[in-house]
Design a protein around this motif. Structure first.
Motif, PDB file in Angstrom:
ATOM      1  N   GLN A   1       0.806  -1.216   0.000  1.00 25.35           N
ATOM      2  CA  GLN A   1       0.000   0.000   0.000  1.00 25.35           C
ATOM      3  C   GLN A   1       0.839   1.266   0.000  1.00 25.35           C
ATOM      4  O   GLN A   1       0.431   2.276  -0.538  1.00 25.35           O
ATOM      5  CB  GLN A   1      -0.922   0.028   1.222  1.00 25.35           C
ATOM      6  N   ARG A   2       1.993   1.239   0.620  1.00 29.95           N
ATOM      7  CA  ARG A   2       2.794   2.450   0.768  1.00 29.95           C
ATOM      8  C   ARG A   2       3.686   2.677  -0.452  1.00 29.95           C
ATOM      9  O   ARG A   2       4.201   1.738  -1.021  1.00 29.95           O
ATOM     10  CB  ARG A   2       3.706   2.330   1.990  1.00 29.95           C
ATOM     11  N   PRO A   3       3.881   3.954  -0.790  1.00 30.00           N
ATOM     12  CA  PRO A   3       4.863   4.226  -1.845  1.00 30.00           C
ATOM     13  C   PRO A   3       6.259   3.905  -1.302  1.00 30.00           C
ATOM     14  O   PRO A   3       6.452   3.842  -0.079  1.00 30.00           O
ATOM     15  CB  PRO A   3       4.698   5.726  -2.102  1.00 30.00           C
ATOM     16  N   PRO A   4       7.228   3.698  -2.198  1.00 24.75           N
ATOM     17  CA  PRO A   4       8.575   3.387  -1.711  1.00 24.75           C
ATOM     18  C   PRO A   4       9.117   4.505  -0.824  1.00 24.75           C
ATOM     19  O   PRO A   4       8.819   5.681  -1.035  1.00 24.75           O
ATOM     20  CB  PRO A   4       9.406   3.289  -2.990  1.00 24.75           C
ATOM     21  N   ARG A   5       9.899   4.124   0.161  1.00 25.34           N
ATOM     22  CA  ARG A   5      10.591   5.121   0.975  1.00 25.34           C
ATOM     23  C   ARG A   5      11.719   5.704   0.133  1.00 25.34           C
ATOM     24  O   ARG A   5      12.210   5.069  -0.770  1.00 25.34           O
ATOM     25  CB  ARG A   5      11.124   4.479   2.246  1.00 25.34           C
ATOM     26  N   GLN A   6      12.121   6.936   0.471  1.00 27.48           N
ATOM     27  CA  GLN A   6      13.108   7.651  -0.342  1.00 27.48           C
ATOM     28  C   GLN A   6      14.426   7.797   0.400  1.00 27.48           C
ATOM     29  O   GLN A   6      14.450   8.215   1.562  1.00 27.48           O
ATOM     30  CB  GLN A   6      12.574   9.044  -0.689  1.00 27.48           C
ATOM     31  N   GLN A   7      15.518   7.446  -0.283  1.00 31.24           N
ATOM     32  CA  GLN A   7      16.864   7.703   0.224  1.00 31.24           C
ATOM     33  C   GLN A   7      17.635   8.488  -0.822  1.00 31.24           C
ATOM     34  O   GLN A   7      17.223   8.583  -1.982  1.00 31.24           O
ATOM     35  CB  GLN A   7      17.601   6.399   0.536  1.00 31.24           C
ATOM     36  N   PHE A   8      18.770   9.038  -0.398  1.00 27.69           N
ATOM     37  CA  PHE A   8      19.631   9.813  -1.277  1.00 27.69           C
ATOM     38  C   PHE A   8      21.028   9.231  -1.179  1.00 27.69           C
ATOM     39  O   PHE A   8      21.533   8.994  -0.085  1.00 27.69           O
ATOM     40  CB  PHE A   8      19.583  11.285  -0.874  1.00 27.69           C
ATOM     41  N   ALA A   9      21.638   8.979  -2.354  1.00 29.41           N
ATOM     42  CA  ALA A   9      22.884   8.219  -2.405  1.00 29.41           C
ATOM     43  C   ALA A   9      23.929   8.935  -3.252  1.00 29.41           C
ATOM     44  O   ALA A   9      23.615   9.850  -4.016  1.00 29.41           O
ATOM     45  CB  ALA A   9      22.607   6.827  -2.982  1.00 29.41           C
ATOM     46  N   ALA A  10      25.173   8.457  -3.124  1.00 30.05           N
ATOM     47  CA  ALA A  10      26.278   9.018  -3.895  1.00 30.05           C
ATOM     48  C   ALA A  10      27.108   7.913  -4.526  1.00 30.05           C
ATOM     49  O   ALA A  10      27.462   6.947  -3.854  1.00 30.05           O
ATOM     50  CB  ALA A  10      27.170   9.869  -2.993  1.00 30.05           C
ATOM     51  N   ILE A  11      27.384   8.071  -5.815  1.00 31.97           N
ATOM     52  CA  ILE A  11      28.461   7.304  -6.427  1.00 31.97           C
ATOM     53  C   ILE A  11      29.678   8.214  -6.331  1.00 31.97           C
ATOM     54  O   ILE A  11      29.764   9.236  -7.023  1.00 31.97           O
ATOM     55  CB  ILE A  11      28.171   6.911  -7.888  1.00 31.97           C
TER      56      ILE A  11
END
Length: 170
Positions: free
Chosen positions: A16-26
């Motif tokens: 039911q929930r939208p995906p949780r959001q993270q922020f990443a770095a290459i």
């Protein structure tokens, strides 16, 4: 609630929930002698699998700044991330309670300026600098593999879009 009820409830929540959001770095650098592109891989603290630095939203911080901060906290990386993301990938994040939740990581390219000797998660992870093809081989997430395989071309496109400083007044 029995085990079947809990599993059913957990599945319902996941769907039911939208995906949780993270922020990443290459995080990337060029070898001084050869000019070869290298990217940073770190191990996750729980499973030891190869990943990139990433973290959750922080109030008052832009996504690229979150990626920079996570790179420092997790690997001691100091550098500048692109304001615009270069892509994203999905994976199942295992939470402390054991539940796995769909998560989307927005990825920024981060040019490494230096590596700090001391940083918050020092000693909790391993890290290695590798070629993009090797990074793609080591990570589990298919969309992240694709980002690594396309990364050198992405950097060329970023460089082409970056205005050059000419030193002349406009």
């Amino acid at each position: 609630m029995g085990i079947i009820g809990r599993i059913t409830s957990d599945l319902r929540l996941m769907l039911q929930r939208p995906p949780r959001q993270q922020f990443a770095a290459i995080c990337y650098r060029r070898q001084k002698k050869t000019g070869e592109l290298e990217v940073l891989l770190i191990t996750s603290r729980d499973t030891g699998r190869w990943v990139i630095p990433k973290g959750w939203h922080m109030a008052g911080k832009q996504p690229h700044a979150i990626a920079e901060r996570e790179a420092f906290e997790e690997a001691g990386i100091l550098g500048k991330a692109t304001r615009d993301p270069i892509g994203s990938y999905s994976y199942l994040k295992k939470l402390k309670n054991g539940l796995k939740v769909p998560t989307r990581a927005q990825v920024h390219a981060l040019e490494v300026k230096s590596v700090a000797k001391d940083f918050p998660e020092k000693g909790t992870r391993r890290f290695e600098w590798v070629a993009c093809r090797e990074a793609a081989r080591r990570v589990e997430e298919p969309e992240l593999q694709v980002l690594f395989l396309a990364f050198e071309k992405l950097l060329e496109a970023i460089a082409a879009d970056t205005p050059k400083k000419s030193g002349k007044a406009a």
